[in-house]
Design a protein around this motif. Sequence first.
Motif, PDB file in Angstrom:
ATOM      1  N   ASP A  67     -29.297  15.010   2.441  1.00  0.00           N
ATOM      2  CA  ASP A  67     -28.969  16.144   1.560  1.00  0.00           C
ATOM      3  C   ASP A  67     -27.461  16.370   1.475  1.00  0.00           C
ATOM      4  OD1 ASP A  67     -31.622  16.549   0.985  1.00  0.00           O
ATOM      5  OD2 ASP A  67     -31.874  18.199   2.402  1.00  0.00           O
ATOM      6  N   GLU A  68     -26.776  16.269   2.608  1.00  0.00           N
ATOM      7  CA  GLU A  68     -25.318  16.414   2.579  1.00  0.00           C
ATOM      8  C   GLU A  68     -24.704  15.282   1.766  1.00  0.00           C
ATOM      9  OE1 GLU A  68     -23.344  16.433   6.396  1.00  0.00           O
ATOM     10  OE2 GLU A  68     -21.365  16.690   5.484  1.00  0.00           O
ATOM     11  N   ASP A  69     -25.201  14.097   1.978  1.00  0.00           N
ATOM     12  CA  ASP A  69     -24.685  12.937   1.246  1.00  0.00           C
ATOM     13  C   ASP A  69     -24.828  13.153  -0.267  1.00  0.00           C
ATOM     14  OD1 ASP A  69     -23.624  10.341   0.978  1.00  0.00           O
ATOM     15  OD2 ASP A  69     -25.627   9.490   0.864  1.00  0.00           O
ATOM     16  N   GLN A  70     -25.962  13.650  -0.687  1.00  0.00           N
ATOM     17  CA  GLN A  70     -26.184  13.889  -2.119  1.00  0.00           C
ATOM     18  C   GLN A  70     -25.303  15.018  -2.640  1.00  0.00           C
ATOM     19  OE1 GLN A  70     -30.399  14.417  -2.699  1.00  0.00           O
ATOM     20  NE2 GLN A  70     -30.860  12.408  -1.843  1.00  0.00           N
ATOM     21  N   MET A  71     -25.152  16.074  -1.842  1.00  0.00           N
ATOM     22  CA  MET A  71     -24.327  17.204  -2.291  1.00  0.00           C
ATOM     23  C   MET A  71     -22.856  16.817  -2.410  1.00  0.00           C
ATOM     24  SD  MET A  71     -24.323  20.201  -3.471  1.00  0.00           S
ATOM     25  CE  MET A  71     -26.074  20.437  -3.274  1.00  0.00           C
ATOM     26  N   LEU A  72     -22.421  15.877  -1.608  1.00  0.00           N
ATOM     27  CA  LEU A  72     -21.024  15.442  -1.685  1.00  0.00           C
ATOM     28  C   LEU A  72     -20.726  14.704  -2.992  1.00  0.00           C
ATOM     29  CD1 LEU A  72     -20.339  14.440   2.018  1.00  0.00           C
ATOM     30  CD2 LEU A  72     -19.090  16.159   0.693  1.00  0.00           C
ATOM     31  N   ALA A  73     -21.743  14.390  -3.738  1.00  0.00           N
ATOM     32  CA  ALA A  73     -21.524  13.816  -5.069  1.00  0.00           C
ATOM     33  C   ALA A  73     -21.119  14.901  -6.062  1.00  0.00           C
ATOM     34  CB  ALA A  73     -22.786  13.108  -5.548  1.00  0.00           C
ATOM     35  N   CYS A  74     -21.194  16.157  -5.651  1.00  0.00           N
ATOM     36  CA  CYS A  74     -20.945  17.294  -6.551  1.00  0.00           C
ATOM     37  C   CYS A  74     -19.645  18.023  -6.227  1.00  0.00           C
ATOM     38  CB  CYS A  74     -22.098  18.290  -6.450  1.00  0.00           C
ATOM     39  SG  CYS A  74     -23.720  17.566  -6.746  1.00  0.00           S
ATOM     40  N   THR A  75     -18.779  17.425  -5.456  1.00  0.00           N
ATOM     41  CA  THR A  75     -17.552  18.121  -5.078  1.00  0.00           C
ATOM     42  C   THR A  75     -16.579  18.189  -6.255  1.00  0.00           C
ATOM     43  OG1 THR A  75     -16.631  16.040  -4.276  1.00  0.00           O
ATOM     44  CG2 THR A  75     -17.722  17.435  -2.657  1.00  0.00           C
ATOM     45  N   ALA A  76     -15.774  19.246  -6.279  1.00  0.00           N
ATOM     46  CA  ALA A  76     -14.772  19.390  -7.339  1.00  0.00           C
ATOM     47  C   ALA A  76     -13.672  18.356  -7.169  1.00  0.00           C
ATOM     48  CB  ALA A  76     -14.193  20.804  -7.314  1.00  0.00           C
ATOM     49  N   ALA A  77     -13.194  18.208  -5.946  1.00  0.00           N
ATOM     50  CA  ALA A  77     -12.188  17.180  -5.640  1.00  0.00           C
ATOM     51  C   ALA A  77     -12.916  15.883  -5.317  1.00  0.00           C
ATOM     52  CB  ALA A  77     -11.340  17.627  -4.456  1.00  0.00           C
ATOM     53  N   PRO A  78     -12.289  14.769  -5.571  1.00  0.00           N
ATOM     54  CA  PRO A  78     -12.955  13.487  -5.321  1.00  0.00           C
ATOM     55  C   PRO A  78     -13.423  13.335  -3.874  1.00  0.00           C
ATOM     56  CG  PRO A  78     -10.927  13.160  -6.553  1.00  0.00           C
ATOM     57  CD  PRO A  78     -10.952  14.598  -6.126  1.00  0.00           C
ATOM     58  N   ARG A  79     -14.593  12.758  -3.736  1.00  0.00           N
ATOM     59  CA  ARG A  79     -15.129  12.446  -2.418  1.00  0.00           C
ATOM     60  C   ARG A  79     -14.386  11.231  -1.868  1.00  0.00           C
ATOM     61  NH1 ARG A  79     -21.464  11.085  -0.998  1.00  0.00           N
ATOM     62  NH2 ARG A  79     -21.127  10.690   1.217  1.00  0.00           N
ATOM     63  N   THR A  80     -14.164  11.253  -0.567  1.00  0.00           N
ATOM     64  CA  THR A  80     -13.558  10.094   0.099  1.00  0.00           C
ATOM     65  C   THR A  80     -14.461   9.682   1.260  1.00  0.00           C
ATOM     66  OG1 THR A  80     -12.283  11.276   1.766  1.00  0.00           O
ATOM     67  CG2 THR A  80     -11.272  11.039  -0.431  1.00  0.00           C
ATOM     68  N   ALA A  81     -14.063   8.630   1.956  1.00  0.00           N
ATOM     69  CA  ALA A  81     -14.850   8.145   3.097  1.00  0.00           C
ATOM     70  C   ALA A  81     -14.905   9.170   4.222  1.00  0.00           C
ATOM     71  CB  ALA A  81     -14.258   6.839   3.606  1.00  0.00           C
ATOM     72  N   THR A  82     -13.961  10.124   4.217  1.00  0.00           N
ATOM     73  CA  THR A  82     -13.928  11.122   5.289  1.00  0.00           C
ATOM     74  C   THR A  82     -14.403  12.496   4.819  1.00  0.00           C
ATOM     75  OG1 THR A  82     -11.617  11.666   4.839  1.00  0.00           O
ATOM     76  CG2 THR A  82     -12.037   9.922   6.458  1.00  0.00           C
ATOM     77  N   SER A  83     -15.045  12.568   3.663  1.00  0.00           N
ATOM     78  CA  SER A  83     -15.536  13.845   3.150  1.00  0.00           C
ATOM     79  C   SER A  83     -16.739  14.331   3.941  1.00  0.00           C
ATOM     80  CB  SER A  83     -15.954  13.704   1.680  1.00  0.00           C
ATOM     81  OG  SER A  83     -14.843  13.582   0.842  1.00  0.00           O
ATOM     82  N   ARG A  84     -16.742  15.621   4.220  1.00  0.00           N
ATOM     83  CA  ARG A  84     -17.904  16.282   4.813  1.00  0.00           C
ATOM     84  C   ARG A  84     -18.017  17.680   4.218  1.00  0.00           C
ATOM     85  NH1 ARG A  84     -20.233  14.099   9.574  1.00  0.00           N
ATOM     86  NH2 ARG A  84     -21.891  15.572   8.991  1.00  0.00           N
ATOM     87  N   LEU A  85     -19.221  18.239   4.333  1.00  0.00           N
ATOM     88  CA  LEU A  85     -19.420  19.647   4.022  1.00  0.00           C
ATOM     89  C   LEU A  85     -19.154  20.417   5.315  1.00  0.00           C
ATOM     90  CD1 LEU A  85     -22.698  19.564   1.898  1.00  0.00           C
ATOM     91  CD2 LEU A  85     -20.331  19.662   1.077  1.00  0.00           C
ATOM     92  N   SER A  86     -18.183  21.318   5.284  1.00  0.00           N
ATOM     93  CA  SER A  86     -17.806  21.987   6.530  1.00  0.00           C
ATOM     94  C   SER A  86     -18.904  22.904   7.058  1.00  0.00           C
ATOM     95  CB  SER A  86     -16.489  22.744   6.363  1.00  0.00           C
ATOM     96  OG  SER A  86     -16.549  23.706   5.339  1.00  0.00           O
ATOM     97  N   CYS A  87     -19.848  23.295   6.201  1.00  0.00           N
ATOM     98  CA  CYS A  87     -20.964  24.115   6.693  1.00  0.00           C
ATOM     99  C   CYS A  87     -21.925  23.300   7.560  1.00  0.00           C
ATOM    100  CB  CYS A  87     -21.715  24.786   5.543  1.00  0.00           C
ATOM    101  SG  CYS A  87     -22.604  23.666   4.433  1.00  0.00           S
ATOM    102  N   ARG A  88     -21.800  21.996   7.529  1.00  0.00           N
ATOM    103  CA  ARG A  88     -22.658  21.106   8.326  1.00  0.00           C
ATOM    104  C   ARG A  88     -22.003  20.699   9.622  1.00  0.00           C
ATOM    105  NH1 ARG A  88     -27.242  22.305   7.449  1.00  0.00           N
ATOM    106  NH2 ARG A  88     -26.242  24.075   6.523  1.00  0.00           N
ATOM    107  N   LEU A  89     -20.834  21.256   9.907  1.00  0.00           N
ATOM    108  CA  LEU A  89     -20.071  20.840  11.077  1.00  0.00           C
ATOM    109  C   LEU A  89     -20.013  21.981  12.083  1.00  0.00           C
ATOM    110  CD1 LEU A  89     -17.122  19.079   9.200  1.00  0.00           C
ATOM    111  CD2 LEU A  89     -19.307  18.105   9.969  1.00  0.00           C
ATOM    112  N   PRO A  90     -20.876  21.953  13.089  1.00  0.00           N
ATOM    113  CA  PRO A  90     -20.857  23.029  14.082  1.00  0.00           C
ATOM    114  C   PRO A  90     -19.627  22.941  14.974  1.00  0.00           C
ATOM    115  CG  PRO A  90     -22.488  21.352  14.672  1.00  0.00           C
ATOM    116  CD  PRO A  90     -21.923  20.962  13.338  1.00  0.00           C
ATOM    117  N   VAL A  91     -19.103  24.093  15.312  1.00  0.00           N
ATOM    118  CA  VAL A  91     -17.949  24.154  16.211  1.00  0.00           C
ATOM    119  C   VAL A  91     -18.433  23.941  17.643  1.00  0.00           C
ATOM    120  CG1 VAL A  91     -16.192  25.691  17.177  1.00  0.00           C
ATOM    121  CG2 VAL A  91     -16.591  25.645  14.703  1.00  0.00           C
TER     122      VAL A  91
END
Length: 107
Positions: A67-91
Motif C-alpha cells: 500500500d505504501e509502495d502504491q501511494m508513493l506513486a501519487c506524490t507531488a514531488a518525484p519519487r526516488t529510491a529513498t522515498s518513504r511515507l513518513s507516517c509509516r516510519l515509527p520513531v
Amino acid sequence: MTKIIYVQPDSTRVTVDAAPGDSVMSAALAGDVDGITAECGGNMMCATCHVHVEESLADRLPAMCDDEDQMLACTAAPRTATSRLSCRLPVTDALDGTVVTVPGDPS
Ligand code: FES
C-alpha cells in the motif's frame, strides 16, 4: 527523546524531539515542519507526508508494504529510491539523529 532532523528544500534544518509512539510524520506536525501536511492523518491515503530518507537508514526502518509502495506513486514531488511515507516510519531510539529530506514543490 529522539531527535529527527528535517531538511527543507532550501537546505534549512529543523530538529524535532520525538518520542517512541510518534511517527516521523507526527513529529513533523508537532514541530511545525513545512512541507509535511499529512492530510489523511496517517491513514496512507494522501502521500502528503512524503520524505526522502538516508540510504543508510534502510536497515532501521520497517519494510515498505504494498500500500505504501502504491501511494508513493501519487506524490507531488518525484519519487526516488529513498522515498518513504513518513507516517509509516515509527520513531525508535535507533532513529536518533536521523536526517530526512522534505521534497520541494515541483511547480
Ligand atoms: Fe497521508 Fe501519510 S499522512 S499518507
